[in-house]
Design a protein around this motif. Structure first.
Motif, PDB file in Angstrom:
ATOM      1  N   ALA A   1      -7.883   4.550   2.302  1.00  0.00           N
ATOM      2  CA  ALA A   1      -7.229   4.461   3.605  1.00  0.00           C
ATOM      3  C   ALA A   1      -7.341   5.772   4.371  1.00  0.00           C
ATOM      4  CB  ALA A   1      -5.758   4.074   3.419  1.00  0.00           C
ATOM      5  N   MET A   2      -7.166   6.894   3.667  1.00  0.00           N
ATOM      6  CA  MET A   2      -7.276   8.188   4.334  1.00  0.00           C
ATOM      7  C   MET A   2      -8.707   8.454   4.789  1.00  0.00           C
ATOM      8  SD  MET A   2      -6.355  11.973   2.833  1.00  0.00           S
ATOM      9  CE  MET A   2      -4.623  11.494   2.599  1.00  0.00           C
ATOM     10  N   ALA A   3      -9.672   8.161   3.911  1.00  0.00           N
ATOM     11  CA  ALA A   3     -11.078   8.380   4.263  1.00  0.00           C
ATOM     12  C   ALA A   3     -11.497   7.504   5.441  1.00  0.00           C
ATOM     13  CB  ALA A   3     -11.966   8.099   3.060  1.00  0.00           C
TER      14      ALA A   3
ATOM     15  N   ALA B   1      -7.225  -2.766   3.547  1.00  0.00           N
ATOM     16  CA  ALA B   1      -7.300  -3.822   4.569  1.00  0.00           C
ATOM     17  C   ALA B   1      -6.687  -3.373   5.887  1.00  0.00           C
ATOM     18  CB  ALA B   1      -6.604  -5.083   4.067  1.00  0.00           C
ATOM     19  N   GLN B   2      -5.513  -2.736   5.830  1.00  0.00           N
ATOM     20  CA  GLN B   2      -4.882  -2.287   7.063  1.00  0.00           C
ATOM     21  C   GLN B   2      -5.684  -1.146   7.703  1.00  0.00           C
ATOM     22  OE1 GLN B   2      -1.044  -0.996   5.631  1.00  0.00           O
ATOM     23  NE2 GLN B   2      -1.670   1.151   5.465  1.00  0.00           N
TER      24      GLN B   2
ATOM     25  N   LEU C   1      -2.437   5.193  11.885  1.00  0.00           N
ATOM     26  CA  LEU C   1      -2.497   3.740  11.771  1.00  0.00           C
ATOM     27  C   LEU C   1      -3.219   3.316  10.498  1.00  0.00           C
ATOM     28  CD1 LEU C   1      -3.293   2.399  15.363  1.00  0.00           C
ATOM     29  CD2 LEU C   1      -1.245   1.990  14.008  1.00  0.00           C
ATOM     30  N   ALA C   2      -4.305   4.013  10.177  1.00  0.00           N
ATOM     31  CA  ALA C   2      -5.072   3.647   8.992  1.00  0.00           C
ATOM     32  C   ALA C   2      -4.267   3.823   7.713  1.00  0.00           C
ATOM     33  CB  ALA C   2      -6.349   4.477   8.933  1.00  0.00           C
ATOM     34  N   GLN C   3      -3.384   4.800   7.689  1.00  0.00           N
ATOM     35  CA  GLN C   3      -2.640   5.077   6.466  1.00  0.00           C
ATOM     36  C   GLN C   3      -1.285   4.389   6.415  1.00  0.00           C
ATOM     37  OE1 GLN C   3      -2.777   9.352   5.292  1.00  0.00           O
ATOM     38  NE2 GLN C   3      -4.175   9.599   7.010  1.00  0.00           N
ATOM     39  N   GLN C   4      -0.671   4.158   7.591  1.00  0.00           N
ATOM     40  CA  GLN C   4       0.683   3.614   7.617  1.00  0.00           C
ATOM     41  C   GLN C   4       0.763   2.177   8.095  1.00  0.00           C
ATOM     42  OE1 GLN C   4       3.309   6.230   9.757  1.00  0.00           O
ATOM     43  NE2 GLN C   4       2.709   8.055   8.597  1.00  0.00           N
TER      44      GLN C   4
END
Length: 266
Positions: free
Chosen positions: A83-85, A167-168, A232-235
Motif C-alpha cells: 500500500a505504501m509503495a 485493493a484500496q 488515500l492509498a494507505q488509509q
C-alpha cells in the motif's frame, strides 16, 4: 388599309426566392449541429494521443509505476508494504497525468490549433467538458495500466511484500490518476500556455507545498493533492484527502471555463 397591332410581351424580371422563415413547431426541439458529446470526447482522446508529446507522456504514465518499484526494490532489499509503495508510485503516475491534461488544453493555445477547435464547435464550455471527460477516461486507463505494472513488479521482483490494503491502494491510485488529468486540463485552460502551466503547477505541488508542510503541516495537509494520494492509498477513504483532490478538480475546472470563455482566439 387596316393595321394589326400585336401586343409586345412584357419582360419577366426574375425575383429572388426568399425562403420562408422556419417557425419552430410547438413541442419540437432544434437539431444540434456538430458532433455529439461522445463523439467529441472520442475526438479529444485521439487528439491527445496524436502528438509526440502526448504519446510520450502517456507511455511515461504507464511505465513510471513498475520502474519506480524496481528502483525501490534495488535500494530497499525487500520487506515492502504494498500500500505504501503503490501510494508513492500513484503520486508519480498522477503527476505525469497532470502534464497530459495540461497538454490537452494549453497545448491548443500554444500551437494555435484552438482556432480550428472552436470553429468546429463554438460552444467553449461544451469543448472543455469533452476535454475533461476525455482526460478522466484516459487517466483511468493509463493509471490502471500503470498500477497493474507496479503490482506485477512487486509480485515478481520484491521479496517479503505485505499485501494488506492493496485493493484500496489500487483504487486510490486509479481514481487519483483520473482526477489529476482533469486538474491538468483545467489549469491548462486557465493559463493558456503549456510551459507556464506545468512550471507553475509543479513548482507549487513539488516546491511550495512541501516547504509549507515543514512549517505548517496542518495547513499543507488541506492543500497538498500529491500528499493526499499517499494518504488515500494507505488509509482508504479518508475525508480530508478526498476533499483536497476534489477541491483541486473543482477550482481548476471552474477557472479554466471562466477564463477560456473570455479569452480571444484571434
Amino acid at each position: 388599309m387596316s393595321t394589326t397591332l400585336t401586343p409586345t410581351p412584357t419582360a419577366v424580371v426574375p425575383t429572388a426566392v426568399v425562403p420562408a422563415a422556419v417557425v419552430p413547431v410547438a413541442g419540437s426541439t432544434a437539431r444540434r449541429t456538430g458532433p455529439s458529446f461522445p463523439a467529441l470526447t472520442g475526438l479529444e482522446i485521439r487528439k491527445s494521443l496524436s502528438t509526440r508529446s502526448g504519446r510520450s507522456v502517456a507511455a511515461l504514465a504507464v511505465l513510471v509505476g513498475p520502474l519506480g518499484v524496481l528502483l525501490a526494490t534495488v535500494t530497499s532489499g525487500g520487506g515492502v508494504v504494498a500500500a505504501m509503495a503503490l501510494g508513492i508510485m500513484g503520486m508519480l503516475i498522477a503527476l505525469v497525468l497532470l502534464a497530459l491534461g495540461v497538454l490537452s488544453t494549453a497545448g491548443e493555445w500554444t500551437h494555435k490549433s484552438v482556432q480550428t477547435t472552436y470553429l468546429l464547435v463554438p460552444q467553449r464550455g461544451r469543448v472543455l467538458a469533452a476535454k475533461a471527460a476525455a482526460m478522466a477516461l484516459l487517466g483511468l486507463l493509463l493509471a490502471s495500466l500503470g498500477v497493474a505494472g507496479a503490482v506485477g513488479a512487486l509480485a515478481l521482483f520484491t521479496a517479503g511484500v505485505s499485501w494488506v490494503g492493496t485493493a484500496q491502494a489500487v483504487a486510490a491510485v486509479i481514481a487519483s490518476g483520473a482526477a489529476f488529468a482533469v486538474i491538468g486540463a483545467g489549469i491548462g485552460a486557465a493559463v493558456g500556455n503549456s510551459a507556464a502551466a506545468m512550471t507553475g503547477t509543479y513548482l507549487t505541488v513539488l516546491g511550495i507545498l512541501p516547504v509549507l508542510n515543514s512549517v505548517e503541516p496542518e495547513i499543507a495537509e488541506k492543500l497538498d493533492p500529491a500528499g493526499a494520494i499517499t494518504v488515500l492509498a494507505q488509509q482508504g477513504a479518508a475525508t480530508t484527502p478526498i476533499a483536497v483532490i476534489a477541491g483541486w478538480v473543482v477550482v481548476s475546472t471552474i477557472a479554466g471555463v471562466l477564463i477560456t470563455r473570455r479569452r480571444s482566439v484571434a
